[in-house]
Design a protein around this motif. Sequence first.
Motif, short mmCIF file in Angstrom:
data_model
loop_
_atom_site.label_atom_id
_atom_site.label_comp_id
_atom_site.label_asym_id
_atom_site.label_seq_id
_atom_site.Cartn_x
_atom_site.Cartn_y
_atom_site.Cartn_z
N GLY A 206 0.82 -1.21 0.00
CA GLY A 206 0.00 0.00 0.00
C GLY A 206 0.85 1.26 0.00
O GLY A 206 0.54 2.24 -0.68
N GLY A 207 1.97 1.24 0.76
CA GLY A 207 2.90 2.36 0.73
C GLY A 207 3.53 2.54 -0.64
O GLY A 207 3.73 3.67 -1.11
N TYR A 208 3.87 1.43 -1.29
CA TYR A 208 4.41 1.52 -2.65
C TYR A 208 3.40 2.14 -3.61
O TYR A 208 3.76 2.94 -4.49
CB TYR A 208 4.82 0.13 -3.15
N MET A 209 2.14 1.80 -3.48
CA MET A 209 1.11 2.38 -4.34
C MET A 209 0.94 3.87 -4.09
O MET A 209 0.70 4.64 -5.02
CB MET A 209 -0.23 1.66 -4.11
N LEU A 210 1.10 4.29 -2.83
CA LEU A 210 1.04 5.73 -2.55
C LEU A 210 2.21 6.47 -3.19
O LEU A 210 2.06 7.59 -3.70
CB LEU A 210 1.05 5.96 -1.03
N LEU A 211 3.39 5.84 -3.15
CA LEU A 211 4.54 6.45 -3.82
C LEU A 211 4.30 6.56 -5.32
O LEU A 211 4.65 7.58 -5.95
CB LEU A 211 5.79 5.62 -3.55
N LEU A 212 3.70 5.54 -5.91
CA LEU A 212 3.40 5.59 -7.34
C LEU A 212 2.35 6.66 -7.64
O LEU A 212 2.44 7.36 -8.66
CB LEU A 212 2.91 4.21 -7.82
N THR A 213 1.36 6.81 -6.76
CA THR A 213 0.37 7.88 -6.92
C THR A 213 1.02 9.24 -6.90
O THR A 213 0.72 10.11 -7.73
CB THR A 213 -0.69 7.79 -5.81
N ALA A 214 1.94 9.44 -5.95
CA ALA A 214 2.66 10.72 -5.88
C ALA A 214 3.48 10.97 -7.13
O ALA A 214 3.50 12.09 -7.67
CB ALA A 214 3.55 10.73 -4.64
N ALA A 215 4.16 9.94 -7.62
CA ALA A 215 4.98 10.10 -8.81
C ALA A 215 4.14 10.48 -10.02
O ALA A 215 4.51 11.35 -10.82
CB ALA A 215 5.76 8.81 -9.08
N LEU A 216 2.97 9.86 -10.18
CA LEU A 216 2.10 10.17 -11.31
C LEU A 216 1.56 11.59 -11.23
O LEU A 216 1.47 12.30 -12.25
CB LEU A 216 0.96 9.16 -11.37
N MET A 217 1.22 12.03 -10.04
CA MET A 217 0.72 13.40 -9.89
C MET A 217 1.81 14.42 -10.21
O MET A 217 1.55 15.44 -10.85
CB MET A 217 0.19 13.60 -8.47
N THR A 256 -0.90 17.85 -2.90
CA THR A 256 -1.41 16.48 -2.70
C THR A 256 -0.37 15.45 -3.11
O THR A 256 -0.23 14.40 -2.45
CB THR A 256 -2.70 16.29 -3.51
N GLY A 257 0.36 15.71 -4.18
CA GLY A 257 1.43 14.78 -4.58
C GLY A 257 2.52 14.68 -3.53
O GLY A 257 2.99 13.58 -3.22
N LEU A 258 2.91 15.81 -2.94
CA LEU A 258 3.91 15.78 -1.88
C LEU A 258 3.38 15.08 -0.63
O LEU A 258 4.13 14.38 0.07
CB LEU A 258 4.36 17.21 -1.54
N LEU A 259 2.08 15.24 -0.35
CA LEU A 259 1.48 14.55 0.79
C LEU A 259 1.52 13.03 0.58
O LEU A 259 1.88 12.27 1.51
CB LEU A 259 0.04 15.02 0.98
N CYS A 260 1.17 12.57 -0.61
CA CYS A 260 1.24 11.14 -0.90
C CYS A 260 2.68 10.63 -0.82
O CYS A 260 2.92 9.51 -0.34
CB CYS A 260 0.65 10.85 -2.28
N LEU A 261 3.62 11.43 -1.29
CA LEU A 261 5.03 11.04 -1.22
C LEU A 261 5.47 10.90 0.24
O LEU A 261 6.14 9.91 0.59
CB LEU A 261 5.88 12.09 -1.93
#
Length: 327
Positions: A206-217, A256-261
């Motif tokens: 789940g943490g890896y998916m959040l990192l991927l979400t941040a990278a895409l944003m 939001t991207g920095l928050l997910c990161l």
Amino acid sequence: MMLWNGSFPFYPGANACFPFNTTQAVIVSVFLSMLATCIIILPGIRGRGQLFWFLRVVIGLFVGAVVLTIQFTRDWETGWVTANTSYKSFSHALVNVDIGLHIGLTGVNITLVGNPVNQVNETINYNEHFAWSFSADYDRSYSEGLERGLPSPILYVAEKFTTQSPCGVHRQYRISGHYASLTLWMAFCTWFISILLFSMPILLYGGYMLLLTAALMLFSLLFFFMARNTPKCPIQFGPASLKTDYGGSFWLTLATGLLCLLLGLSIILLNSLQPEKLKLVFNLDGGKGEEEKVWDRSYLPAEPSSSAQDVLMVPLGELYEVTATHL
């Protein structure tokens, strides 16, 4: 050309100005309804896990709402200018207006508001959208605006983004907006997957998916940045110039991207350094101690009964001698 009620025939009246985007309103309403439902069931969660659960719900819904809403916002790049300019073609009348330019991923919004609103016997309050997504024809929308007789300031600004304009910014904005929108849809999918993984719970992935979400944003911001920094033609209204800068959607996406990161890195680090604290945040240690006690107690030998203890405590002198005979 003859006048009709104080205005030219191809200007029958002012166009209505829509104060908000209905798509955004629907998305926000859905996520607020989900948040209200979570608040209703919050008292059913007891103990210290109640606060952590509520924080996870609020952050998760906030990220999902932002990723989905910014797809349809029109303020990635905005600019305003106040100018005295002509209002209609074939007319020398000047009006004092506020002209706004709002650029989104799928098109451009041009706002025209009179200062004051009622001038030259009309209500000057316009908000026109010209789409440039792959399923829309920007030049056709501009031609329709000409046929409808939109005010000259709106047509002048819209002309800067046509395919035939010497500014040449139409293609850059269209392609950049398309790829930025695509990466944001991918970010929404990875956010949804992370919510599923956290609920299973599979915290590390789940943490890896959040990192991927941040990278895409952040990649979506990079795509839009490439179009933003292309050379532009000046948009002049006499001595006043209309200049744009990054809007609210751009900064909201960045935050939001920095928050997910930050959240993704925190989960990965806690999982490797202090997994017990991570389990505490996700309420995975509740009742574990009691279950272990019950489990261990079930494998202990049974305690001797009170009758057996009484027999062992009888004095040896009081026991009767028993003789056994063979038959």
